[in-house]
Design a protein around this motif. Structure first.
Motif, PDB file in Angstrom:
ATOM      1  N   TYR A 178       9.317  -0.680   2.492  1.00  0.00           N
ATOM      2  CA  TYR A 178       7.464  -0.918   2.516  1.00  0.00           C
ATOM      3  C   TYR A 178       7.343  -0.885   0.487  1.00  0.00           C
ATOM      4  N   PHE A 179       7.093  -2.380   0.028  1.00  0.00           N
ATOM      5  CA  PHE A 179       6.781  -2.071  -1.466  1.00  0.00           C
ATOM      6  C   PHE A 179       5.119  -1.889  -1.719  1.00  0.00           C
ATOM      7  N   ALA A 180       5.109  -0.713  -2.935  1.00  0.00           N
ATOM      8  CA  ALA A 180       3.502  -1.224  -3.128  1.00  0.00           C
ATOM      9  C   ALA A 180       3.630  -0.909  -5.402  1.00  0.00           C
ATOM     10  N   LYS A 181       2.504  -1.463  -5.432  1.00  0.00           N
ATOM     11  CA  LYS A 181       2.150  -0.902  -7.160  1.00  0.00           C
ATOM     12  C   LYS A 181       0.674   0.051  -6.717  1.00  0.00           C
ATOM     13  N   VAL A 182       1.177   0.897  -7.758  1.00  0.00           N
ATOM     14  CA  VAL A 182      -0.193   1.963  -7.850  1.00  0.00           C
ATOM     15  C   VAL A 182      -0.005   1.999  -9.178  1.00  0.00           C
ATOM     16  N   ASP A 183      -1.720   1.994  -9.824  1.00  0.00           N
ATOM     17  CA  ASP A 183      -1.938   1.577 -11.058  1.00  0.00           C
ATOM     18  C   ASP A 183      -2.341   3.044 -11.882  1.00  0.00           C
ATOM     19  N   LEU A 184      -1.937   4.164 -12.322  1.00  0.00           N
ATOM     20  CA  LEU A 184      -1.597   5.005 -12.696  1.00  0.00           C
ATOM     21  C   LEU A 184      -2.562   5.253 -13.963  1.00  0.00           C
ATOM     22  N   GLY A 241       2.606  12.954  -8.327  1.00  0.00           N
ATOM     23  CA  GLY A 241       2.555  13.281  -6.883  1.00  0.00           C
ATOM     24  C   GLY A 241       1.493  13.049  -5.707  1.00  0.00           C
ATOM     25  N   ALA A 242       0.414  12.507  -5.955  1.00  0.00           N
ATOM     26  CA  ALA A 242      -1.079  12.171  -4.887  1.00  0.00           C
ATOM     27  C   ALA A 242      -0.193  11.217  -4.878  1.00  0.00           C
ATOM     28  N   ILE A 243       0.632  10.145  -4.810  1.00  0.00           N
ATOM     29  CA  ILE A 243       0.818   8.338  -4.632  1.00  0.00           C
ATOM     30  C   ILE A 243       0.574   8.700  -3.330  1.00  0.00           C
ATOM     31  N   PRO A 244       1.188   9.824  -2.589  1.00  0.00           N
ATOM     32  CA  PRO A 244       1.276   9.334  -1.465  1.00  0.00           C
ATOM     33  C   PRO A 244       0.293   9.185  -0.327  1.00  0.00           C
ATOM     34  N   PHE A 245      -1.284   9.996  -1.369  1.00  0.00           N
ATOM     35  CA  PHE A 245      -2.371   9.878  -0.866  1.00  0.00           C
ATOM     36  C   PHE A 245      -2.630   8.838  -1.180  1.00  0.00           C
ATOM     37  N   MET A 246      -2.330   8.160  -2.028  1.00  0.00           N
ATOM     38  CA  MET A 246      -3.243   6.938  -2.265  1.00  0.00           C
ATOM     39  C   MET A 246      -2.747   5.464  -2.063  1.00  0.00           C
ATOM     40  N   SER A 279       2.372   5.030   9.370  1.00  0.00           N
ATOM     41  CA  SER A 279       3.615   6.146   9.936  1.00  0.00           C
ATOM     42  C   SER A 279       2.609   7.323   9.046  1.00  0.00           C
ATOM     43  N   ASN A 280       2.812   9.197   9.330  1.00  0.00           N
ATOM     44  CA  ASN A 280       2.206   9.717   9.006  1.00  0.00           C
ATOM     45  C   ASN A 280       3.458  10.285   7.166  1.00  0.00           C
ATOM     46  N   ILE A 281       2.574   9.856   6.707  1.00  0.00           N
ATOM     47  CA  ILE A 281       3.344  10.055   5.355  1.00  0.00           C
ATOM     48  C   ILE A 281       4.325  11.663   4.955  1.00  0.00           C
ATOM     49  N   ASP A 282       3.481  12.624   5.769  1.00  0.00           N
ATOM     50  CA  ASP A 282       5.450  13.375   5.861  1.00  0.00           C
ATOM     51  C   ASP A 282       6.489  13.018   6.688  1.00  0.00           C
ATOM     52  N   SER A 283       6.403  11.750   6.920  1.00  0.00           N
ATOM     53  CA  SER A 283       8.083  11.272   7.638  1.00  0.00           C
ATOM     54  C   SER A 283       8.155  10.766   6.859  1.00  0.00           C
ATOM     55  N   LEU A 284       7.482  10.231   6.036  1.00  0.00           N
ATOM     56  CA  LEU A 284       8.064   9.516   4.771  1.00  0.00           C
ATOM     57  C   LEU A 284       8.313   9.581   3.335  1.00  0.00           C
ATOM     58  N   PHE A 285       9.217   9.046   2.362  1.00  0.00           N
ATOM     59  CA  PHE A 285      10.126   9.133   1.382  1.00  0.00           C
ATOM     60  C   PHE A 285       9.542   8.056   0.515  1.00  0.00           C
ATOM     61  N   PHE A 286       8.853   8.639  -0.272  1.00  0.00           N
ATOM     62  CA  PHE A 286       8.654   7.422  -1.508  1.00  0.00           C
ATOM     63  C   PHE A 286       9.036   7.414  -2.991  1.00  0.00           C
ATOM     64  N   ALA A 287      10.226   6.558  -2.810  1.00  0.00           N
ATOM     65  CA  ALA A 287      10.802   6.448  -3.894  1.00  0.00           C
ATOM     66  C   ALA A 287      10.059   5.976  -5.403  1.00  0.00           C
ATOM     67  N   LEU A 288       9.842   6.301  -6.519  1.00  0.00           N
ATOM     68  CA  LEU A 288       9.479   5.621  -7.832  1.00  0.00           C
ATOM     69  C   LEU A 288      10.313   5.063  -8.220  1.00  0.00           C
ATOM     70  N   GLY A 289       9.609   3.581  -8.587  1.00  0.00           N
ATOM     71  CA  GLY A 289      11.038   2.676  -9.617  1.00  0.00           C
ATOM     72  C   GLY A 289      10.014   1.995 -10.403  1.00  0.00           C
TER      73      GLY A 289
END
Length: 393
Positions: A62-68, A78-83, A90-100
């Protein structure tokens, strides 16, 4: 430099396409398709001489963009998963978030199930492949003002101009891509032949490269490596190295001592003899730190080497390397990587020489000592040649 690129599937039963490319010669060395991940070990020898890159199916990401914020962006990472939690099924605890990539305070994010990440790593590890880079396949397509498409096997990869990436079977993804192009008035760029392409559908067809070569170029430029954080890949130490690293060190010392001793015999100048004695003392001290005081270094070193040779097992490598000193010197062949099979009394060496004749001379000289010598593939590398030499005791 050679590069090996493979495209993983969602399941281990999926076909795997691969390609080896030489940056120096700017040409494809080899390419092909494996029936499934079970055949990956067949690429182990090719991977040993190349930098490896793997491609992951974009459909599993899943691809996404977040405004920082302009200030304190690192604290927000560190708060990106909650954003983006509400966007995820899925539950965020079961997911891995890679930064591009991060441009204009917009952070690219790739979200993958941890179980999927573990499966990809296990697939490569179980095949004995060291692969530090994993990139989404569709992201590697060229960027332009329209929609980029390429077909690999029965899979279609699609890159939208808004950094949206799609991957799936041609039968259902092609109509979707064509529909999006019509709705958004976008041009279509096809980098391979595509099954069931409508005869009346206009597009720009660019067939300058094979699909896997095209994806390799894109992967080299990608700023998103999924193998990061807890999934970062680090090269493991060779488990057999500890068994014979002393022997390898002593063999290197033996070669150094042989060269030093030869230089001493040829030199009658006292200052040079003094320098040689100092170099000898340093070499002996480095190779035999536990030997203690000695009066005659040659006798002392020979006793230590005899002890190791009589130890049997993996240390028989020392005896082979010591006997091969003269063939190495006479031919100018230099071993870069050495692998030793104790059970077969076999040395496998990735070696460099100035010419093909030098490799042949080493082979003849080694055979003259009673060894069985086999030569593998030989390639040019600038002014040198590189080849695999197998010496059997």
């Amino acid at each position: 430099m050679q590069r090996l690129i493979i495209r993983l599937g969602t399941n281990i039963e999926d076909p795997i396409h691969w390609l080896v490319f030489s940056d120096q010669e700017n040409e494809i060395i080899a390419s092909g398709q494996l029936q499934s991940a079970a055949e990956l070990p067949s690429l182990k020898e090719r991977a040993s001489n190349a930098e490896m890159i793997a491609l992951a199916p974009a459909s599993d990401i899943y691809f996404a963009k977040v405004d920082l914020p302009k200030k304190g962006a690192r604290k927000v990472i560190g708060a990106i998963p909650f954003m983006i939690e509400e966007e995820l099924a899925s539950n965020i605890d079961s997911l891995f978030f890679a930064l591009g990539d991060n441009q204009d305070d917009k952070q690219d994010i790739a979200v993958i199930a941890k179980t999927t990440m573990a499966e990809w790593q296990d697939t490569l590890s179980n095949a004995g492949l060291f692969c530090p880079v994993l990139v989404p396949d569709a992201q590697c397509l060229p960027s332009n003002d329209g929609i980029s498409l390429v077909q690999i096997g029965q899979q279609l990869l699609v890159k939208m101009p808004d950094d949206k990436y799609l991957q799936g079977e041609v039968s259902w993804l092609l109509p979707l891509a064509l529909e999006q192009a019509q709705k958004q008035a976008l041009s279509l760029y096809c980098y391979s032949e595509i099954d069931n392409w409508p005869a009346d559908q206009n597009a720009q067809f660019v067939f300058d490269q094979l699909p896997m070569q095209l994806l390799l170029d894109g992967a080299k430029q990608s700023k998103l490596n999924l193998f990061q954080g807890e999934y970062a890949v680090r090269r493991k130490a060779n488990p057999t190295w500890d068994k014979w690293k002393i022997a390898a060190s002593l063999a290197a010392v033996a070669i150094s001592l042989n060269l030093i001793f030869t230089a001493t015999e040829l030199s009658a100048i006292k200052s040079e003899r003094a320098d040689v004695r100092e170099q000898t003392a340093q070499a002996v001290k480095q190779g035999f730190p536990q030997m203690g005081n000695y009066r005659f270094w040659r006798t002392a070193v020979e006793k230590e080497m005899l002890k190791l040779e009589q130890g049997g097992g993996d240390l028989s490598m020392l005896a082979m390397l010591t006997r091969l000193v003269k063939p190495f010197e006479a031919s100018g062949v230099k071993p870069q990587n050495i692998r030793f099979d104790a059970k077969r009394s076999e040395l496998r060496m990735q070696s460099v020489a100035k010419s093909f004749e030098a490799l042949d001379k080493f082979k003849r000289d080694a055979q003259g000592l009673g060894f069985e010598v086999e030569q593998g593939a030989i390639n040019n590398r600038g002014d040198e040649v590189v080849g695999v030499i197998v010496v059997k005791g």
